[in-house]
Write an enzyme that holds these catalytic residues in place. Structure first.
Site, PDB file in Angstrom:
ATOM      1  N   GLY A  12       8.252  35.637   9.409  1.00 52.76           N
ATOM      2  CA  GLY A  12       8.374  36.913   8.702  1.00 52.76           C
ATOM      3  C   GLY A  12       7.052  37.658   8.752  1.00 52.76           C
ATOM      4  O   GLY A  12       6.088  37.279   8.084  1.00 52.76           O
ATOM      5  N   GLY A  17       4.075  38.593   4.846  1.00 55.15           N
ATOM      6  CA  GLY A  17       3.616  37.701   5.914  1.00 55.15           C
ATOM      7  C   GLY A  17       2.358  38.213   6.611  1.00 55.15           C
ATOM      8  O   GLY A  17       1.400  37.446   6.816  1.00 55.15           O
ATOM      9  N   VAL A  96      10.379  35.647   4.720  1.00 50.10           N
ATOM     10  CA  VAL A  96      11.395  36.603   5.178  1.00 50.10           C
ATOM     11  C   VAL A  96      11.916  37.398   3.986  1.00 50.10           C
ATOM     12  O   VAL A  96      11.673  37.055   2.824  1.00 50.10           O
ATOM     13  CB  VAL A  96      12.551  35.875   5.899  1.00 50.10           C
ATOM     14  CG1 VAL A  96      12.039  35.122   7.114  1.00 50.10           C
ATOM     15  CG2 VAL A  96      13.268  34.914   4.950  1.00 50.10           C
ATOM     16  N   PRO A  99      16.843  40.479   0.305  1.00 53.12           N
ATOM     17  CA  PRO A  99      17.380  41.680  -0.355  1.00 53.12           C
ATOM     18  C   PRO A  99      18.576  41.352  -1.239  1.00 53.12           C
ATOM     19  O   PRO A  99      19.076  40.225  -1.219  1.00 53.12           O
ATOM     20  CB  PRO A  99      17.823  42.550   0.832  1.00 53.12           C
ATOM     21  CG  PRO A  99      18.145  41.566   1.917  1.00 53.12           C
ATOM     22  CD  PRO A  99      17.196  40.412   1.728  1.00 53.12           C
ATOM     23  N   GLU A 167       4.482  34.837  -3.740  1.00 51.80           N
ATOM     24  CA  GLU A 167       3.379  35.778  -3.547  1.00 51.80           C
ATOM     25  C   GLU A 167       3.408  36.829  -4.650  1.00 51.80           C
ATOM     26  O   GLU A 167       4.465  37.326  -5.006  1.00 51.80           O
ATOM     27  CB  GLU A 167       3.505  36.438  -2.164  1.00 51.80           C
ATOM     28  CG  GLU A 167       2.373  37.361  -1.819  1.00 51.80           C
ATOM     29  CD  GLU A 167       1.018  36.720  -2.123  1.00 51.80           C
ATOM     30  OE1 GLU A 167       0.700  35.677  -1.531  1.00 51.80           O
ATOM     31  OE2 GLU A 167       0.278  37.266  -2.969  1.00 51.80           O
ATOM     32  N   LEU A 169       1.133  39.594  -4.598  1.00 53.89           N
ATOM     33  CA  LEU A 169       0.395  40.806  -4.204  1.00 53.89           C
ATOM     34  C   LEU A 169       1.233  42.038  -4.502  1.00 53.89           C
ATOM     35  O   LEU A 169       2.463  41.987  -4.482  1.00 53.89           O
ATOM     36  CB  LEU A 169       0.008  40.765  -2.723  1.00 53.89           C
ATOM     37  CG  LEU A 169       1.094  40.843  -1.648  1.00 53.89           C
ATOM     38  CD1 LEU A 169       1.597  42.251  -1.386  1.00 53.89           C
ATOM     39  CD2 LEU A 169       0.588  40.242  -0.356  1.00 53.89           C
ATOM     40  N   GLU A 171       1.708  46.065  -3.140  1.00 51.81           N
ATOM     41  CA  GLU A 171       1.355  46.894  -1.997  1.00 51.81           C
ATOM     42  C   GLU A 171       0.342  47.956  -2.420  1.00 51.81           C
ATOM     43  O   GLU A 171       0.331  48.400  -3.568  1.00 51.81           O
ATOM     44  CB  GLU A 171       2.616  47.533  -1.402  1.00 51.81           C
ATOM     45  CG  GLU A 171       3.478  46.511  -0.709  1.00 51.81           C
ATOM     46  CD  GLU A 171       4.762  47.074  -0.138  1.00 51.81           C
ATOM     47  OE1 GLU A 171       4.771  48.235   0.302  1.00 51.81           O
ATOM     48  OE2 GLU A 171       5.769  46.343  -0.138  1.00 51.81           O
ATOM     49  N   LYS A 225       8.057  33.485 -10.622  1.00 48.93           N
ATOM     50  CA  LYS A 225       7.885  34.672  -9.773  1.00 48.93           C
ATOM     51  C   LYS A 225       8.880  35.764 -10.184  1.00 48.93           C
ATOM     52  O   LYS A 225       8.508  36.928 -10.369  1.00 48.93           O
ATOM     53  CB  LYS A 225       8.074  34.291  -8.296  1.00 48.93           C
ATOM     54  CG  LYS A 225       8.163  35.463  -7.342  1.00 48.93           C
ATOM     55  CD  LYS A 225       6.910  36.334  -7.348  1.00 48.93           C
ATOM     56  CE  LYS A 225       7.192  37.706  -6.761  1.00 48.93           C
ATOM     57  NZ  LYS A 225       6.055  38.589  -6.730  1.00 48.93           N
ATOM     58  N   ALA A 228       7.857  37.159 -13.584  1.00 48.36           N
ATOM     59  CA  ALA A 228       6.691  38.061 -13.559  1.00 48.36           C
ATOM     60  C   ALA A 228       7.140  39.473 -13.173  1.00 48.36           C
ATOM     61  O   ALA A 228       6.784  40.459 -13.840  1.00 48.36           O
ATOM     62  CB  ALA A 228       5.648  37.544 -12.569  1.00 48.36           C
ATOM     63  N   CYS A 281      11.107  45.352  -4.548  1.00 48.12           N
ATOM     64  CA  CYS A 281      11.270  44.113  -5.315  1.00 48.12           C
ATOM     65  C   CYS A 281      11.730  44.241  -6.758  1.00 48.12           C
ATOM     66  O   CYS A 281      12.567  43.442  -7.190  1.00 48.12           O
ATOM     67  CB  CYS A 281       9.974  43.320  -5.249  1.00 48.12           C
ATOM     68  SG  CYS A 281       9.653  42.733  -3.582  1.00 48.12           S
ATOM     69  N   ARG A 492       4.184  61.605 -12.298  1.00 48.86           N
ATOM     70  CA  ARG A 492       3.304  60.420 -12.273  1.00 48.86           C
ATOM     71  C   ARG A 492       2.055  60.573 -13.118  1.00 48.86           C
ATOM     72  O   ARG A 492       1.160  59.720 -13.058  1.00 48.86           O
ATOM     73  CB  ARG A 492       2.869  60.136 -10.828  1.00 48.86           C
ATOM     74  CG  ARG A 492       3.996  59.789  -9.894  1.00 48.86           C
ATOM     75  CD  ARG A 492       4.467  58.356 -10.084  1.00 48.86           C
ATOM     76  NE  ARG A 492       5.749  58.141  -9.458  1.00 48.86           N
ATOM     77  CZ  ARG A 492       6.458  57.038  -9.562  1.00 48.86           C
ATOM     78  NH1 ARG A 492       6.022  56.040 -10.268  1.00 48.86           N
ATOM     79  NH2 ARG A 492       7.616  56.924  -8.981  1.00 48.86           N
TER      80      ARG A 492
END
Ligand code: NAD
Ligand code: UGA
Length: 514
Positions: A12, A17, A96, A99, A167, A169, A171, A225, A228, A281, A492
């Protein structure tokens, strides 16, 4: 102690990845890291100077690890030769996509584990000996157990150690998050072999302080995960629900958020009211938790979490309704400009962006749209793909601009839907004089990279990728090309209504009364 791992394969080459392996390769020059994917175009882009994803600071790390530009031996590779990379690896990451299922049992809610299973089958077919398999993708709890049964049936003679290592992180700040994570979570069984595999994986995170590496059982790691992401999404929906009350009462959501965040038990993060959260996500992970709860017949629990997504949909519709109402209830043949198409700043990712929902609702009212995004405008086809479900003649009614002022000519309203710093009304620090100015520039950006322990070259490259002062929008010029009464809808909280008011704009902000 030198770690045992010599080769890592990551299945992935996506937003997780790619950056994760780039940082692992950067931090472990003795480990050969190969990222594989079925998508030939994506792999070709990873091998080129035009990376498939925009992430501040990423290209500098890829250049060093992939091309050996600073004289070191390249140790990051991208390939479609999946079986070969699996065969050679000591540790295999599965990163990978997971969805939401589109059809079958659990459609619209459950996570689609088809890609995870296909990766597992590839491993079972190609791996010649025992390997450490790491679940990096976000998955429902119990998935590692499923993987164990897949391996047990397809490769009974080999015994794989399966670990969960989700993970965390985000973006736009992926490099900072990877280099300085709040925690690295490793879930494993508690037998000696699994614990030894967990220690070997922990040694790959050589740059992370030991006390930030958290070991749990497999189920806890998988659920932590999901939990969170659901809790983060819940905070945003909570503040957004309060923003609706602010708009109706005269309270100001930024004052309310600041006042509550000073309570250390609440804290300041993820309390920025917005036109709704986006990204690949949050929505799908909330849905996944809802599905897990329903599967366990915990219907009140499911309804509790479902409300997080419902408020998010409500927030996007509320924002659109405010625009329509300010434009006298009709958008027919009016031009509206959207600033920001990415789901958040410092990324080119548009998955589940609030802009897509708002654009669809506006187009249904008969208007024309102009779109400007500092990153996504260079990829107009992506914007048309995002809108392809809406119907015909989208290309005639939506125009993508690579210049903010041109996008605003004759617009009845400008809508800010991504928190890009380019839209801010205060002055950015001059990044051209780095490194002297690096701290100022980084704190101005909201990314306190040097404080976060990044070395100067990395911090510089992150700041440089994220900001280009010449790209800042020229609100003075925009004032002279938009239609009166120069409406700006700030979804925003990025512009100063007083500063724009001085230029003749009327600003309507999320969580503030009109
Ligand atoms: P992505 O869609 O960007 O990348 C996934 C890649 O996997 C694609 O390139 C796809 O072609 C490839 N792939 C799928 N099946 C494959 C197979 N059998 N063999 C080889 N390649 C295959 O996804 P992403 O955003 O990187 O997310 C990956 C996972 O990480 C998801 O579970 C997501 O929830 C989780 N996650 C994402 C983020 C994020 O910021 N995007 C952060 C944390 C966790
Ligand atoms: C999120 C989490 O923050 C990561 O920890 C997690 O690893 C990742 O999801 C994942 O699993 O995919 P990401 O979606 O990249 O990361 O970005 P966030 O910074 O969390 O923002 C998500 C959305 O919420 C964006 O649309 C953003 O604009 C919005 N947001 C964020 C708000 O509306 N208000 C806030 O206060 C913060």
């Amino acid at each position: 102690n030198r770690p045992l791992t010599k080769r890592i394969c990551c299945i992935g080459a996506g937003y997780v990845g790619g950056p994760t392996c780039a940082v692992i390769a950067q931090q472990n020059p003795h480990i050969e890291v190969t990222v594989v994917d079925l998508d030939e175009v994506r792999i070709a882009q990873w091998r080129s100077s035009n990376l498939p994803i925009f992430e501040p600071g990423l290209s500098a790390i890829v250049e060093v690890t992939r091309d050996g530009t600073d004289g070191r031996q390249p140790n990051l590779f991208f390939s479609t030769a999946i079986s070969a990379a699996i065969q050679q690896a000591d540790i295999i990451f599965i990163a990978v996509n997971t969805p939401t299922k589109r059809m079958g049992v659990g459609a619209g809610s459950a996570s689609d584990l088809g890609y995870v299973e296909s990766a597992a089958r590839m491993i079972a077919n190609a791996a010649p000996a025992d390997k450490i398999i790491v679940e990096k993708s976000t998955v429902p709890c119990g998935t590692a157990e499923r993987l164990r049964s897949i391996f047990a049936s397809l490769a009974p003679a080999r015994s794989f150690s399966i670990l969960s290592n989700p993970e965390f992180l985000a973006e736009g700040t992926a490099i900072k998050d990877l280099l300085n994570p709040d925690r690295v979570l490793i879930g494993s069984l508690k037998d000696d072999r699994s614990m030894s595999a967990a220690r070997e994986l922990a040694s790959v995170y050589s740059w992370v302080p030991h006390d930030r590496v958290v070991h749990t059982n497999l189920y806890s790691s998988e659920l932590a995960k999901l939990a969170a992401n659901c809790l983060l999404a819940q905070r945003i929906s909570s503040i957004n629900s309060l923003s609706a009350i602010c708009e109706a009462t005269g309270a100001d959501i930024s004052e309310v958020a600041n006042a509550v965040s000073l309570d250390q038990r609440i804290g300041r993060h993820m309390l920025k009211a917005s036109a709704g959260f986006g990204g690949s996500c949050f929505k799908k992970d909330v849905l996944s938790l809802v599905y897990i709860a329903e599967s366990l017949h915990l219907y009140d629990v499911a309804n509790y979490w479902r409300a997080v997504n419902s408020i998010n949909e409500h927030q996007k519709s509320r924002f659109t309704s405010r625009v329509i109402s300010a434009l006298h209830g009709t958008l027919l043949r009016k031009k509206i400009t959207i600033f920001g198409w990415a789901y958040k700043k410092n990324t080119g990712d548009t998955r589940e962006s609030a802009s897509i929902s708002v654009a669809a609702q506006l187009l249904a009212e008969g208007c024309e749209l102009a779109v400007y995004d500092p990153q996504v405008s260079t990829n107009a086809q992506q914007i048309y793909r995002d809108l392809e479900d809406i119907g015909t003649n989208i290309r005639e009614r939506v125009r993508v601009w690579d210049n903010a002022v041109d996008a605003c000519v004759d617009a009845c309203a400008v809508l800010i839907l991504t928190e890009w710093d380019h839209f801010k009304t205060d002055m950015l620090a001059d990044t051209s004089t780095l490194p002297e100015n690096c701290t100022a520039a980084s704190s101005d950006s909201g990314i306190d990279m040097l404080d976060d322990g990044l070395d100067l070259p990395t911090a510089k490259s992150v700041v440089h990728d994220a900001f280009n002062k010449s790209d800042r929008v020229d609100w003075c010029a925009i004032a002279s090309v938009v239609q009166r009464p120069r409406l700006v809808f700030d979804g925003r909280g990025v512009v100063d209504p007083v500063a724009l008011g001085a230029l003749g704009f009327r600003v309507e902000s999320i969580g503030k009364a009109s």
